[in-house]
Design an enzyme around this catalytic site. Structure first.
Site, PDB file in Angstrom:
ATOM      1  N   LYS A 150       0.823  -1.218   0.000  1.00  0.00           N
ATOM      2  CA  LYS A 150       0.000   0.000   0.000  1.00  0.00           C
ATOM      3  C   LYS A 150       0.855   1.265   0.000  1.00  0.00           C
ATOM      4  O   LYS A 150       1.908   1.306   0.626  1.00  0.00           O
ATOM      5  CB  LYS A 150      -0.881   0.026   1.260  1.00  0.00           C
ATOM      6  CG  LYS A 150      -1.998  -1.013   1.268  1.00  0.00           C
ATOM      7  CD  LYS A 150      -2.843  -0.820   2.530  1.00  0.00           C
ATOM      8  CE  LYS A 150      -3.781  -1.969   2.791  1.00  0.00           C
ATOM      9  NZ  LYS A 150      -4.888  -2.045   1.828  1.00  0.00           N
ATOM     10  N   GLY A 156     -10.631  -2.867   8.741  1.00  0.00           N
ATOM     11  CA  GLY A 156     -10.313  -3.087  10.148  1.00  0.00           C
ATOM     12  C   GLY A 156     -11.526  -3.137  11.050  1.00  0.00           C
ATOM     13  O   GLY A 156     -11.398  -3.167  12.273  1.00  0.00           O
ATOM     14  N   SER A 183      -7.788  -7.625   8.167  1.00  0.00           N
ATOM     15  CA  SER A 183      -7.604  -8.054   9.552  1.00  0.00           C
ATOM     16  C   SER A 183      -8.319  -9.379   9.833  1.00  0.00           C
ATOM     17  O   SER A 183      -7.991 -10.063  10.798  1.00  0.00           O
ATOM     18  CB  SER A 183      -8.153  -6.972  10.475  1.00  0.00           C
ATOM     19  OG  SER A 183      -7.800  -5.696   9.998  1.00  0.00           O
TER      20      SER A 183
END
Lengths: 193, 294
Positions: free
Chosen positions: B81, B153, B236
């Site tokens: 990223k 997340g 995640s």
């Protein structure tokens, strides 16, 4: 005549679109039982590690060998060619071994080394075949009985042995249908026997 | 729209990842677990989004050492990223040789007005989008793959579903509009006219359309696929769960068999605890990652 396209992951839909354009019935293959309904199987581009794991875990190995013995034809592009090879390096991984070639994975480098090129193949004649190479493998050895149909940079890139056809590039990502047409002829001649 | 050889090769890699799962990893060991589980690619990160969210501070491109360690550990493609608009981070990652760059809202934006001119790069980019206009703006800048933003997340699928539905509904709408209304629609979407025309004609995005942001279970992954996503990113959701290897395998299976409830049941058994998850509607506006970029 019906063609199956292994649909674990990868560009199976692109192969499907080609088959539709050519007017050939096809289906996505996700279960070993489906092999009894088809006369040719396309192993598409994608990640060979992912597909290989799937073939092992979902019990495809014996059914694929049976399919080959019954006269079923195979066409592998890129990852599909890796699955069909007898020997795979970089790193070493198991494979189906239907085609007596050795391949080295990701042999041109990483994605920034992916490319498109146009190469005249004596087996197909003009115009040149358009070849899309994506993190492509290189065929480092061809066994006796393997016919080389096209080369690029001194390496075989399209090979055939018996009812098994393999390309290290992606004809399904171009508008040139000659490689798929050759596979369909192979399927037809196999089922006519 | 631009369909030169370079762009075709970029979109080509995205095509190869279809039907697969791209997993966030923060070290070589996690990368090997992901590859072993059947991931089609990994996203190399310093911290997974749930930790970025919890720890706060400025989130930047991962350290080169960490990305290199992951590139050396696996043979599947490695993504990394960069901050929105940070074209120098992108130049560095291209030089390093990563296979795909995610210009991501999960990191702290470097530019609040401009995204990267992705046509300048040989390496392909994926960008997040919440709706069709945003997706087409990113494609106009050269993105070779679009993913929903969802809410990274959070372990909560609600935002990814919202964004997928929004993109798919808008695509369907374009296909039935009379031609003379496309320019007004292009203005309303804030999207390049020729891309609006392309979508109206073909009924899909001109690049692969993946889902991301909140996928925590095999069922979440299959839901995105049934809603029209062509592959999924799991951030995640895997390494914040009780048994990452097993969950990773199950999500891979669920994406292959996304339309087969019998196999989805198999994939959903005995997984251990998923990540805890957040109620996105209770998050303060400034805590949302999806509103970064436009």
């Amino acid at each position: 005549m019906k063609i199956g396209v292994l649909a674990v992951q990868g560009d199976f839909a692109a192969h499907g679109r080609v088959l539709e354009q050519l007017g050939v019935p096809w289906c996505e293959v996700r279960h070993p039982e489906q092999l009894s309904e088809i006369s040719g199987l396309i192993l598409p581009g994608g990640e060979s590690t992912t597909m290989l794991k799937f073939l092992f875990e979902e019990g495809f190995l014996e059914p694929l060998r049976d399919f080959a013995r019954r006269g079923g034809a195979f066409f592998g592009t890129c990852a599909g060619a890796i699955l069909l090879a007898r020997e795979v390096t970089n790193p070493h991984q198991p494979s189906l071994g239907f085609l007596d070639i050795s391949v080295q994975r990701n042999a041109y480098g990483r994605q920034i080394n992916s490319f498109v090129d146009r190469v005249l193949s004596p087996a197909f004649g003009p115009p040149p075949l358009e070849m899309v190479y994506i993190r492509a493998p290189i065929i480092t050895r061809v066994g006796p009985g393997v016919e080389v149909l096209a080369e690029h940079g001194g390496h075989p890139v399209l090979v055939q042995q018996g009812r098994c056809l393999a390309a290290t590039f992606h004809p399904e990502l171009t508008e040139d249908r000659r490689v798929h047409e050759r596979f369909l002829q192979l399927v037809e001649s196999a089922s006519a026997r | 729209m631009i369909r030169d050889d370079l762009f075709r090769v970029k979109v080509g890699l995205a095509e190869m990842l279809k039907g697969g799962v791209i997993m966030d990893v923060t070290n070589a060991e996690q990368a090997r677990i992901a590859e072993e589980a059947g991931a089609v690619a990994v996203m190399a990160l310093e911290r997974v989004p749930a930790d970025i969210r919890a720890q706060g501070g400025v989130a930047r491109m991962a350290s080169i050492k960490r990305i290199r360690e992951i590139m050396e550990a696996v043979s599947i493609p490695v993504m990394a990223k960069v901050r929105i608009g940070h074209f120098v981070e992108a130049q560095i990652l291209q030089e390093l040789g990563v296979d795909f760059i995610d210009e991501s809202e999960v990191l702290t934006p470097a530019d609040e007005e401009h995204h990267i001119d992705k046509h300048q790069f040989k390496v392909p980019f994926v960008c997040g989008a919440r709706d069709l206009g945003e997706a087409l703006r990113r494609i106009g800048e050269g993105a070779a793959m679009i993913r929903t933003k969802g809410e990274a997340g959070s372990g909560n699928i609600v935002e990814a579903v919202r964004h997928l539905r929004s993109v798919m509904d808008a695509i369907r709408r374009l296909t039935v509009l009379p031609k003379e209304e496309l320019m007004a629609e292009s203005k309303r979407l804030g999207a390049p006219y020729e891309l609006v025309q392309w979508v109206a004609e073909h009924g899909r995005l001109p690049v692969p359309n993946f889902a991301a942001g909140g996928i925590a279970t095999p069922a979440d992954a299959a839901l995105c696929m049934q809603l029209g996503a062509e592959a999924v990113f799991v951030g995640s959701g895997i390494f914040k769960s009780e048994d990452p290897a097993r969950r990773a395998r199950a999500i891979v299976k669920a994406v292959t068999y996304y339309n087969d409830p019998k196999m989805l049941l198999e994939a959903s058994e005995e997984l251990g605890e998923p990540m805890r998850g957040l109620d996105v509607s209770r998050l303060a506006k400034e805590e949302l990652l999806q509103t970064r970029g436009w």
